[in-house]
Design an enzyme around this catalytic site. Structure first.
Site, PDB file in Angstrom:
ATOM      1  N   ASN A  49      -2.580  -5.086  13.137  1.00 40.70           N
ATOM      2  CA  ASN A  49      -3.948  -4.591  13.290  1.00 40.70           C
ATOM      3  C   ASN A  49      -4.696  -5.274  14.433  1.00 40.70           C
ATOM      4  O   ASN A  49      -5.899  -5.551  14.332  1.00 40.70           O
ATOM      5  CB  ASN A  49      -4.726  -4.704  11.968  1.00 40.70           C
ATOM      6  CG  ASN A  49      -4.173  -3.755  10.934  1.00 40.70           C
ATOM      7  OD1 ASN A  49      -3.930  -2.583  11.233  1.00 40.70           O
ATOM      8  ND2 ASN A  49      -3.945  -4.248   9.726  1.00 40.70           N
TER       9      ASN A  49
ATOM     10  N   ASN B  65      -3.338 -10.142   7.845  1.00 38.05           N
ATOM     11  CA  ASN B  65      -3.062  -8.844   8.482  1.00 38.05           C
ATOM     12  C   ASN B  65      -4.223  -8.187   9.224  1.00 38.05           C
ATOM     13  O   ASN B  65      -4.304  -6.957   9.310  1.00 38.05           O
ATOM     14  CB  ASN B  65      -2.492  -7.864   7.441  1.00 38.05           C
ATOM     15  CG  ASN B  65      -1.102  -8.294   6.975  1.00 38.05           C
ATOM     16  OD1 ASN B  65      -0.469  -9.142   7.611  1.00 38.05           O
ATOM     17  ND2 ASN B  65      -0.630  -7.721   5.879  1.00 38.05           N
TER      18      ASN B  65
ATOM     19  N   TYR C 194      -7.410  -7.918   8.585  1.00 41.21           N
ATOM     20  CA  TYR C 194      -8.531  -7.304   7.851  1.00 41.21           C
ATOM     21  C   TYR C 194      -9.750  -8.246   7.862  1.00 41.21           C
ATOM     22  O   TYR C 194      -9.724  -9.294   8.532  1.00 41.21           O
ATOM     23  CB  TYR C 194      -8.088  -6.913   6.434  1.00 41.21           C
ATOM     24  CG  TYR C 194      -7.018  -5.845   6.491  1.00 41.21           C
ATOM     25  CD1 TYR C 194      -7.326  -4.575   6.991  1.00 41.21           C
ATOM     26  CD2 TYR C 194      -5.708  -6.104   6.122  1.00 41.21           C
ATOM     27  CE1 TYR C 194      -6.337  -3.595   7.106  1.00 41.21           C
ATOM     28  CE2 TYR C 194      -4.718  -5.128   6.234  1.00 41.21           C
ATOM     29  CZ  TYR C 194      -5.047  -3.869   6.723  1.00 41.21           C
ATOM     30  OH  TYR C 194      -4.081  -2.903   6.845  1.00 41.21           O
TER      31      TYR C 194
ATOM     32  N   THR D 299       0.842  -1.193   0.000  1.00 42.06           N
ATOM     33  CA  THR D 299       0.000   0.000   0.000  1.00 42.06           C
ATOM     34  C   THR D 299       0.879   1.245   0.000  1.00 42.06           C
ATOM     35  O   THR D 299       1.787   1.354   0.819  1.00 42.06           O
ATOM     36  CB  THR D 299      -0.910  -0.024   1.244  1.00 42.06           C
ATOM     37  OG1 THR D 299      -1.843  -1.084   1.082  1.00 42.06           O
ATOM     38  CG2 THR D 299      -1.655   1.287   1.440  1.00 42.06           C
TER      39      THR D 299
ATOM     40  N   HIS E 255      -7.127 -11.079  -0.051  1.00 35.84           N
ATOM     41  CA  HIS E 255      -6.394 -10.649   1.150  1.00 35.84           C
ATOM     42  C   HIS E 255      -7.073 -11.262   2.377  1.00 35.84           C
ATOM     43  O   HIS E 255      -8.064 -10.748   2.871  1.00 35.84           O
ATOM     44  CB  HIS E 255      -6.415  -9.125   1.224  1.00 35.84           C
ATOM     45  CG  HIS E 255      -5.380  -8.534   2.144  1.00 35.84           C
ATOM     46  ND1 HIS E 255      -4.777  -9.258   3.157  1.00 35.84           N
ATOM     47  CD2 HIS E 255      -4.840  -7.282   2.200  1.00 35.84           C
ATOM     48  CE1 HIS E 255      -3.907  -8.463   3.789  1.00 35.84           C
ATOM     49  NE2 HIS E 255      -3.929  -7.275   3.228  1.00 35.84           N
TER      50      HIS E 255
END
Ligand SMILES: Cc1cc2nc3c(=O)[nH]c(=O)nc-3n(C[C@H](O)[C@H](O)[C@H](O)COP(=O)(O)O)c2cc1C
Length: 365
Positions: free
Chosen positions: A237, A180, A182, A25, A177
């Site tokens: 996260n 991480n 999410y 990102t 994805h």
């Protein structure tokens, strides 16, 4: 013995080497629209066996940071077409990473300033990046609301639709994805999922959403064009699972019949130590479980690899190695690794947001 510079078949793609550019990102897509500068950046890195794009939001609800690209509007798709054309013109290959951030978002970034969505109404103790009056800053994530079970099929369809959009924008395939912390990782892991319906509690229930997404995406674009990224023990996260080993062994066993192009494992703490204190994990056992269940796809590893460690991983059974930060600072990373040339260091201040500086101006040999 295979080396990083040997070709490999990955699903329906033939790669000239085993060096993959990890998803990164960079927050340089105002209004979520990819720009010509992004096309230049990716084209500079077309020497990678495969480029995985920066995480790309499947819907507005899936957005969690300022100036990250999307894949749900016509202008976004047109922007991505410039990127994929530029990469292909330089002889490269590029997958799109499909992203729904779940609770890692802020009301400012959500449609009609609504709460971000999550498996349960639990705040992630982490920060996201917003831009107010032209100035970017990191701010705590907003309190999420728990998704109704009836909303989940809609998000599965959003993933499917985004996969179709990716191919129509010229991508060679998609990486879901699932890592991480999410949305899909939030459903998988007990620290973020306290549901008592069919999507929470037992391992099969927590894995249900991810598996539904994977089946639909494979049905849409063909499993030879689909990969999945997982991060069993990363604390990124604010995510944790009480017992990740059986969880991920169950997940890969269920995935095996799909015959994905690849599974992409972040080993350890994303961008940090490869061993996480208090969170031991046996990746080899997961790979064996996947293979024993009949999976023929490739196994991609990532996290803090250098050339020596990457070659050890290939010798130990990995097929591909993804490099993140080294690709930011070294557009010609494949050539540098081949010739054992020194690597440029990453400039931290220009990682997120900004323009060409620290993005397209890293020197090549
Ligand atoms: C600036 C930056 C942006 C990142 N963005 C993403 C992303 O969009 N999607 C993702 O799955 N991981 C992302 N990551 C994690 C990287 O893909 C990779 O897992 C991490 O940098 C460790 O690999 P490395 O040691 O080779 O850099 C990002 C990392 C960095 C440093």
């Amino acid at each position: 013995m295979k080396t990083l510079f040997d070709p490999v078949q990955v699903g329906s793609l033939h790669l000239p080497n085993r060096i993959v550019m990890a998803p990164l990102t960079r927050n340089r897509a105002p209004d979520a629209i990819p720009t010509p500068l992004m096309a230049e950046y990716y084209a500079q890195r077309a020497g990678a066996g495969l480029i995985i794009s920066e995480a790309t939001a499947i819907t507005h609800q899936g957005q969690g940071y300022a100036d990250v690209p999307g894949l749900y509007g016509t202008e976004q798709l047109d922007g991505w077409k410039q990127v994929t054309q530029a990469v292909h013109a330089r002889g490269g290959r590029i997958y799109c990473q499909l992203w729904h951030v779940g609770r890692v978002s802020h009301v400012d970034l959500q449609p009609d300033l609504q709460h971000p969505v999550a498996p349960s109404a639990l705040v992630a103790k982490t920060k996201t990046y917003v831009i107010r009056n032209g100035a970017g800053s990191f701010v705590p994530t907003s309190e999420p609301r728990a998704l109704d079970a009836e909303e989940i099929p809609g998000i599965v369809r959003d993933f499917r639709h985004a996969a179709r959009n990716a191919l129509s924008a010229g991508f060679d395939g998609v990486e879901v994805h699932g890592a991480n912390g999410y949305l899909l990782d939030q459903f998988l892991k007990s620290g973020a999922n306290q549901r008592s319906d069919d999507y929470g509690g037992s391992i099969p229930n927590r894995a249900r959403f991810l598996l539904e997404v994977m089946r639909e995406v494979c049905e849409e674009v063909g499993s030879g064009r689909v990969g999945l990224r997982l991060s069993p023990v990363t604390p990124a996260n604010d995510i944790v699972d009480a017992d990740p080993q059986p969880l991920f062994e169950y997940v890969v066993k269920q995935l095996a019949p799909l015959q994905l192009a690849y599974l992409h494992l972040i080993e350890g703490s994303t961008g940090g130590p490869r061993e996480v204190e208090g969170r031991p994990f046996d990746y080899t056992r997961v790979r064996r479980t996947w293979r024993d269940a009949g999976a023929k796809g490739t196994w991609m590893v990532n996290n803090s690899y250098d050339k020596a460690l990457a070659e050890q991983a290939l010798a130990a059974g990995a097929d591909l190695v993804a490099f993140g930060r080294p690709f930011i600072a070294n557009p010609d990373l494949v050539e540098r690794l081949r010739s054992d040339a020194p690597l440029n260091a990453v400039e931290k201040a220009t990682l997120y947001g900004g323009g060409a500086k620290g993005y397209t101006d890293y020197p090549v040999l």
